[in-house]
Design a protein around this motif. Structure first.
Motif, PDB file in Angstrom:
ATOM      1  N   UNK A 235     127.902  34.898  69.908  1.00  0.00           N
ATOM      2  CA  UNK A 235     127.281  35.555  71.054  1.00  0.00           C
ATOM      3  C   UNK A 235     128.347  35.855  72.101  1.00  0.00           C
ATOM      4  N   UNK A 236     128.010  36.686  73.061  1.00  0.00           N
ATOM      5  CA  UNK A 236     128.934  37.027  74.140  1.00  0.00           C
ATOM      6  C   UNK A 236     129.260  35.786  74.973  1.00  0.00           C
ATOM      7  N   UNK A 237     130.445  35.805  75.583  1.00  0.00           N
ATOM      8  CA  UNK A 237     130.802  34.724  76.505  1.00  0.00           C
ATOM      9  C   UNK A 237     129.845  34.740  77.684  1.00  0.00           C
ATOM     10  N   UNK A 238     129.636  33.591  78.228  1.00  0.00           N
ATOM     11  CA  UNK A 238     128.778  33.494  79.402  1.00  0.00           C
ATOM     12  C   UNK A 238     127.982  32.216  79.338  1.00  0.00           C
ATOM     13  N   UNK A 239     127.555  31.758  80.497  1.00  0.00           N
ATOM     14  CA  UNK A 239     126.813  30.501  80.533  1.00  0.00           C
ATOM     15  C   UNK A 239     125.477  30.610  79.794  1.00  0.00           C
ATOM     16  N   UNK A 240     125.262  29.702  78.891  1.00  0.00           N
ATOM     17  CA  UNK A 240     123.982  29.544  78.192  1.00  0.00           C
ATOM     18  C   UNK A 240     123.576  30.725  77.312  1.00  0.00           C
ATOM     19  N   UNK A 241     124.501  31.596  76.936  1.00  0.00           N
ATOM     20  CA  UNK A 241     124.154  32.739  76.094  1.00  0.00           C
ATOM     21  C   UNK A 241     123.723  32.265  74.704  1.00  0.00           C
ATOM     22  N   UNK A 242     124.461  31.310  74.139  1.00  0.00           N
ATOM     23  CA  UNK A 242     124.082  30.766  72.823  1.00  0.00           C
ATOM     24  C   UNK A 242     122.728  30.065  72.918  1.00  0.00           C
TER      25      UNK A 242
ATOM     26  N   UNK B  60     120.281  30.717  74.981  1.00  0.00           N
ATOM     27  CA  UNK B  60     119.211  31.713  75.098  1.00  0.00           C
ATOM     28  C   UNK B  60     118.930  32.370  73.740  1.00  0.00           C
ATOM     29  N   UNK B  61     119.980  32.599  72.943  1.00  0.00           N
ATOM     30  CA  UNK B  61     119.797  33.202  71.624  1.00  0.00           C
ATOM     31  C   UNK B  61     118.895  32.313  70.773  1.00  0.00           C
ATOM     32  N   UNK B  62     119.171  31.017  70.785  1.00  0.00           N
ATOM     33  CA  UNK B  62     118.371  30.073  69.998  1.00  0.00           C
ATOM     34  C   UNK B  62     116.951  29.982  70.550  1.00  0.00           C
ATOM     35  N   UNK B  63     116.828  29.808  71.864  1.00  0.00           N
ATOM     36  CA  UNK B  63     115.506  29.638  72.484  1.00  0.00           C
ATOM     37  C   UNK B  63     114.614  30.857  72.265  1.00  0.00           C
ATOM     38  N   UNK B  64     115.215  32.044  72.228  1.00  0.00           N
ATOM     39  CA  UNK B  64     114.434  33.268  72.025  1.00  0.00           C
ATOM     40  C   UNK B  64     113.930  33.422  70.597  1.00  0.00           C
ATOM     41  N   UNK B  65     114.526  32.702  69.638  1.00  0.00           N
ATOM     42  CA  UNK B  65     114.178  32.914  68.234  1.00  0.00           C
ATOM     43  C   UNK B  65     113.455  31.752  67.563  1.00  0.00           C
ATOM     44  N   UNK B  66     113.640  30.557  68.050  1.00  0.00           N
ATOM     45  CA  UNK B  66     113.028  29.408  67.374  1.00  0.00           C
ATOM     46  C   UNK B  66     111.542  29.324  67.694  1.00  0.00           C
ATOM     47  N   UNK B  67     110.831  28.651  66.808  1.00  0.00           N
ATOM     48  CA  UNK B  67     109.400  28.485  67.024  1.00  0.00           C
ATOM     49  C   UNK B  67     108.847  27.419  66.101  1.00  0.00           C
ATOM     50  N   UNK B  68     107.557  27.386  65.997  1.00  0.00           N
ATOM     51  CA  UNK B  68     106.881  26.397  65.162  1.00  0.00           C
ATOM     52  C   UNK B  68     107.394  26.506  63.725  1.00  0.00           C
ATOM     53  N   UNK B  69     107.688  25.382  63.125  1.00  0.00           N
ATOM     54  CA  UNK B  69     108.190  25.358  61.759  1.00  0.00           C
ATOM     55  C   UNK B  69     109.703  25.383  61.672  1.00  0.00           C
ATOM     56  N   UNK B  70     110.391  25.566  62.808  1.00  0.00           N
ATOM     57  CA  UNK B  70     111.849  25.577  62.814  1.00  0.00           C
ATOM     58  C   UNK B  70     112.382  24.234  63.311  1.00  0.00           C
ATOM     59  N   UNK B  71     113.664  23.988  62.996  1.00  0.00           N
ATOM     60  CA  UNK B  71     114.346  22.790  63.471  1.00  0.00           C
ATOM     61  C   UNK B  71     115.593  23.241  64.222  1.00  0.00           C
ATOM     62  N   UNK B  72     115.816  22.645  65.401  1.00  0.00           N
ATOM     63  CA  UNK B  72     116.970  22.955  66.231  1.00  0.00           C
ATOM     64  C   UNK B  72     117.794  21.688  66.418  1.00  0.00           C
ATOM     65  N   UNK B  73     119.109  21.817  66.257  1.00  0.00           N
ATOM     66  CA  UNK B  73     120.023  20.695  66.491  1.00  0.00           C
ATOM     67  C   UNK B  73     120.858  21.041  67.715  1.00  0.00           C
ATOM     68  N   UNK B  74     120.738  20.224  68.757  1.00  0.00           N
ATOM     69  CA  UNK B  74     121.472  20.465  70.002  1.00  0.00           C
ATOM     70  C   UNK B  74     121.635  19.177  70.789  1.00  0.00           C
ATOM     71  N   UNK B  75     122.688  19.140  71.577  1.00  0.00           N
ATOM     72  CA  UNK B  75     122.869  18.065  72.540  1.00  0.00           C
ATOM     73  C   UNK B  75     122.536  18.536  73.940  1.00  0.00           C
ATOM     74  N   UNK B  76     122.145  19.801  74.072  1.00  0.00           N
ATOM     75  CA  UNK B  76     121.840  20.421  75.358  1.00  0.00           C
ATOM     76  C   UNK B  76     120.357  20.178  75.682  1.00  0.00           C
ATOM     77  N   UNK B  77     120.108  19.339  76.666  1.00  0.00           N
ATOM     78  CA  UNK B  77     118.734  18.916  76.960  1.00  0.00           C
ATOM     79  C   UNK B  77     117.865  20.058  77.498  1.00  0.00           C
ATOM     80  N   UNK B  78     118.352  20.908  78.406  1.00  0.00           N
ATOM     81  CA  UNK B  78     117.506  22.027  78.827  1.00  0.00           C
ATOM     82  C   UNK B  78     117.153  22.962  77.657  1.00  0.00           C
TER      83      UNK B  78
END
Length: 150
Positions: free
Chosen positions: A49-56, A58-76
């Motif tokens: 993704x493009x450089x910038x705060x929280x761009x990655x 936002x990419x994940x948050x915009x696409x994930x949903x029920x039935x998906x699994x997300x691995x992150x250490x970023x609490x927000x």
């Protein structure tokens, strides 16, 4: 169909997640703003993704949903993904759910305030151990199986 999203910046379990995703034949998205060597694995898609705060994030948050699994250490990011219905794991294997994400967010904010109040506070995070890696593998296996059932 279940997908696995990896917030790849500073993620110590990318290789482990790839092995598990491949075993389950699940599409895995490794999302960062660069600096990663793309995997040749057909189940793995590297997303730069493009450089910038929280761009990655936002990419994940915009696409994930029920039935998906997300691995992150970023609490927000984890909170947004839980709200979207995804299953979320920290790198240590700790599951973040609707039942505990509020407390985890509050603790994160409290610790940030404590660090800001004491500029001489020393130390960083604890090291990532083999036990953490093992807990993560067990948790990812469990979450992918549960996600597949939904």
């Amino acid at each position: 169909m279940t997908a696995l999203y990896i917030d790849a910046d500073a993620c110590p379990v990318k290789e482990e997640a790839e092995r598990v995703a491949t075993r389950h034949k699940i599409k895995m998205f490794v999302v960062s703003n660069g600096g990663l060597r793309p995997s040749q694995n057909p189940f793995v898609e590297t997303v730069i993704v493009a450089d910038g705060p929280d761009v990655a994030d936002m990419w994940i948050a915009d696409r994930c949903g029920a039935g998906d699994v997300v691995v992150t250490g970023d609490i927000p990011l984890a909170a947004k993904c839980v709200e979207a219905g995804a299953r979320v794991l920290k790198h240590s294997g700790e599951a973040l759910t609707a039942a505990n994400i509020g407390n985890v967010l509050a603790t994160r904010d409290l610790m940030a305030d404590l660090r800001a109040a004491d500029p001489f506070r020393q130390g960083g995070g604890k090291s990532f151990t083999k036990a953490d890696r093992s807990r993560f593998l067990e948790a990812l296996e469990r979450e992918l199986r549960a996600a597949a059932r939904t």
